[in-house]
Design a protein around this motif. Structure first.
Motif, PDB file in Angstrom:
ATOM      1  N   MET A   1       0.843  -1.193   0.000  1.00 41.89           N
ATOM      2  CA  MET A   1       0.000   0.000   0.000  1.00 41.89           C
ATOM      3  C   MET A   1       0.884   1.252   0.000  1.00 41.89           C
ATOM      4  N   SER A   2       0.538   2.207  -0.817  1.00 38.74           N
ATOM      5  CA  SER A   2       1.363   3.416  -0.880  1.00 38.74           C
ATOM      6  C   SER A   2       1.143   4.257   0.380  1.00 38.74           C
ATOM      7  N   PRO A   3       2.169   5.024   0.745  1.00 38.23           N
ATOM      8  CA  PRO A   3       2.021   5.834   1.959  1.00 38.23           C
ATOM      9  C   PRO A   3       0.957   6.912   1.772  1.00 38.23           C
ATOM     10  N   LYS A   4       0.313   7.252   2.859  1.00 40.26           N
ATOM     11  CA  LYS A   4      -0.637   8.364   2.822  1.00 40.26           C
ATOM     12  C   LYS A   4       0.168   9.639   2.624  1.00 40.26           C
ATOM     13  N   LYS A   5      -0.430  10.592   1.914  1.00 39.30           N
ATOM     14  CA  LYS A   5       0.306  11.799   1.591  1.00 39.30           C
ATOM     15  C   LYS A   5      -0.390  13.042   2.135  1.00 39.30           C
ATOM     16  N   VAL A   6       0.416  13.927   2.703  1.00 36.76           N
ATOM     17  CA  VAL A   6      -0.054  15.214   3.193  1.00 36.76           C
ATOM     18  C   VAL A   6       0.798  16.279   2.511  1.00 36.76           C
ATOM     19  N   VAL A   7       0.146  17.335   2.039  1.00 39.54           N
ATOM     20  CA  VAL A   7       0.848  18.442   1.399  1.00 39.54           C
ATOM     21  C   VAL A   7       0.436  19.725   2.115  1.00 39.54           C
ATOM     22  N   ILE A   8       1.427  20.536   2.478  1.00 36.91           N
ATOM     23  CA  ILE A   8       1.156  21.832   3.104  1.00 36.91           C
ATOM     24  C   ILE A   8       1.284  22.906   2.034  1.00 36.91           C
ATOM     25  N   VAL A   9       0.206  23.669   1.831  1.00 41.34           N
ATOM     26  CA  VAL A   9       0.227  24.795   0.896  1.00 41.34           C
ATOM     27  C   VAL A   9       0.186  26.065   1.743  1.00 41.34           C
ATOM     28  N   PRO A  10       1.298  26.816   1.762  1.00 38.11           N
ATOM     29  CA  PRO A  10       1.413  27.968   2.653  1.00 38.11           C
ATOM     30  C   PRO A  10       0.606  29.163   2.177  1.00 38.11           C
ATOM     31  N   GLY A  11       0.546  30.164   3.017  1.00 40.42           N
ATOM     32  CA  GLY A  11      -0.031  31.435   2.608  1.00 40.42           C
ATOM     33  C   GLY A  11       0.954  32.188   1.730  1.00 40.42           C
ATOM     34  N   ASN A  12       0.472  33.205   1.026  1.00 36.66           N
ATOM     35  CA  ASN A  12       1.375  33.988   0.179  1.00 36.66           C
ATOM     36  C   ASN A  12       2.322  34.810   1.046  1.00 36.66           C
ATOM     37  N   GLY A  13       3.450  35.160   0.469  1.00 34.88           N
ATOM     38  CA  GLY A  13       4.422  35.979   1.175  1.00 34.88           C
ATOM     39  C   GLY A  13       5.181  35.250   2.270  1.00 34.88           C
ATOM     40  N   ALA A  14       5.131  33.910   2.267  1.00 30.79           N
ATOM     41  CA  ALA A  14       5.724  33.144   3.359  1.00 30.79           C
ATOM     42  C   ALA A  14       7.243  33.072   3.291  1.00 30.79           C
ATOM     43  N   GLY A  15       7.848  33.422   2.169  1.00 28.11           N
ATOM     44  CA  GLY A  15       9.303  33.324   2.065  1.00 28.11           C
ATOM     45  C   GLY A  15       9.738  31.876   2.102  1.00 28.11           C
ATOM     46  N   ASP A  16      10.793  31.588   2.879  1.00 33.00           N
ATOM     47  CA  ASP A  16      11.256  30.209   3.019  1.00 33.00           C
ATOM     48  C   ASP A  16      10.277  29.482   3.935  1.00 33.00           C
ATOM     49  N   VAL A  17       9.407  28.674   3.338  1.00 31.01           N
ATOM     50  CA  VAL A  17       8.285  28.092   4.095  1.00 31.01           C
ATOM     51  C   VAL A  17       8.734  27.177   5.224  1.00 31.01           C
ATOM     52  N   GLU A  18       9.901  26.575   5.104  1.00 29.90           N
ATOM     53  CA  GLU A  18      10.381  25.678   6.153  1.00 29.90           C
ATOM     54  C   GLU A  18      10.552  26.423   7.485  1.00 29.90           C
ATOM     55  N   HIS A  19      10.825  27.722   7.397  1.00 28.44           N
ATOM     56  CA  HIS A  19      11.087  28.514   8.605  1.00 28.44           C
ATOM     57  C   HIS A  19      10.015  29.568   8.839  1.00 28.44           C
ATOM     58  N   CYS A  20       8.850  29.372   8.290  1.00 29.10           N
ATOM     59  CA  CYS A  20       7.771  30.354   8.410  1.00 29.10           C
ATOM     60  C   CYS A  20       6.581  29.744   9.145  1.00 29.10           C
ATOM     61  N   ASN A  21       6.040  30.499  10.085  1.00 29.96           N
ATOM     62  CA  ASN A  21       4.854  30.069  10.831  1.00 29.96           C
ATOM     63  C   ASN A  21       5.044  28.647  11.369  1.00 29.96           C
ATOM     64  N   LYS A  60       1.149  19.034 -10.581  1.00 33.89           N
ATOM     65  CA  LYS A  60       2.324  18.432 -11.222  1.00 33.89           C
ATOM     66  C   LYS A  60       3.487  18.222 -10.246  1.00 33.89           C
ATOM     67  N   ASP A  61       3.827  19.244  -9.468  1.00 36.33           N
ATOM     68  CA  ASP A  61       5.002  19.165  -8.599  1.00 36.33           C
ATOM     69  C   ASP A  61       4.685  18.529  -7.246  1.00 36.33           C
ATOM     70  N   LEU A  62       3.575  18.926  -6.633  1.00 37.53           N
ATOM     71  CA  LEU A  62       3.203  18.364  -5.330  1.00 37.53           C
ATOM     72  C   LEU A  62       2.385  17.087  -5.478  1.00 37.53           C
ATOM     73  N   GLN A  63       1.906  16.820  -6.680  1.00 39.37           N
ATOM     74  CA  GLN A  63       1.150  15.613  -7.022  1.00 39.37           C
ATOM     75  C   GLN A  63      -0.026  15.358  -6.066  1.00 39.37           C
ATOM     76  N   CYS A  64      -0.812  16.394  -5.853  1.00 37.83           N
ATOM     77  CA  CYS A  64      -2.016  16.254  -5.040  1.00 37.83           C
ATOM     78  C   CYS A  64      -3.022  15.398  -5.800  1.00 37.83           C
ATOM     79  N   ASP A  65      -3.501  14.331  -5.149  1.00 37.46           N
ATOM     80  CA  ASP A  65      -4.448  13.425  -5.791  1.00 37.46           C
ATOM     81  C   ASP A  65      -5.469  12.930  -4.763  1.00 37.46           C
ATOM     82  N   GLU A  66      -6.212  11.897  -5.140  1.00 37.10           N
ATOM     83  CA  GLU A  66      -7.309  11.424  -4.276  1.00 37.10           C
ATOM     84  C   GLU A  66      -6.818  10.787  -2.976  1.00 37.10           C
TER      85      GLU A  66
END
Length: 183
Positions: A1-21, A60-66
């Motif tokens: 079974m493929s792993p469950k996937k979670v994608v975080i889509v940040p707010g605009n203006g977040a800069g480097d998202v790894e270190h934001c909020n 395409k890049d984050l591959q958000c799917d069902e």
């Protein structure tokens, strides 16, 4: 079974998202859950957050799917809702979601608010809809956050002391994701 996937889509203006909020912290916590993969990437066009750039990137890049849980914050919540109008996803977790351009030129330029929201399509395409909002958000009127909750019949987590959810930790969103993935 493929792993469950979670994608975080940040707010605009977040800069480097790894270190934001809370984005980096939530990404690390979710990646500790066995069998779950979480993605967090800097978005293209990070200031205006144009729909015609962000939605193809999510596909395409984050591959958000069902099989994907999309956590969207602010502009990312608008992107998650528009994405779910035309794509099946496992869930959308909306943080500081809103319904209009708020009279702001940058928001108007994003394209998300140029037409009515298609609530029924979003509901049909997302198996779970969870929303976090705060009545003391300095940017978003509560009325718009409530409009999202009502339109989507969302599982609403309403706060009065979280502002725009720009804190560095967000354990409640981890709990919501775990509940979706085990439910």
């Amino acid at each position: 079974m493929s792993p469950k996937k979670v994608v975080i889509v940040p707010g605009n203006g977040a800069g480097d998202v790894e270190h934001c909020n809370w984005y980096g912290w939530v990404n690390k916590q979710i990646n500790k859950i066995p069998g779950v993969s979480c993605q967090l990437k800097n978005m293209p066009d990070p200031v205006v957050a144009r729909e015609n750039i962000w939605l193809p990137f999510m596909e395409k890049d984050l591959q958000c799917d069902e099989e994907t849980v999309i956590i969207g914050h602010s502009s990312g919540a608008a992107a998650a809702m528009r994405y779910a109008e035309t794509h099946k996803v496992l869930a959308i977790v909306l943080v500081s979601a809103y319904t209009s351009d708020l009279g702001d030129e940058n928001e108007r330029s994003s394209g998300y608010f140029s037409r009515p929201w298609e609530w029924e399509k979003i509901i049909a395409n997302a198996n779970h809809i969870v929303q976090f909002g705060s009545t003391d958000d300095p940017f978003l009127p509560w009325q718009e956050q409530q409009e999202v909750a009502d339109g989507l019949n969302a599982d609403l987590h309403k706060y009065s002391d979280r502002g725009h959810f720009q804190n560095t930790h967000f354990p409640e969103v981890i709990s919501a994701v775990q509940k979706i993935l085990t439910g």
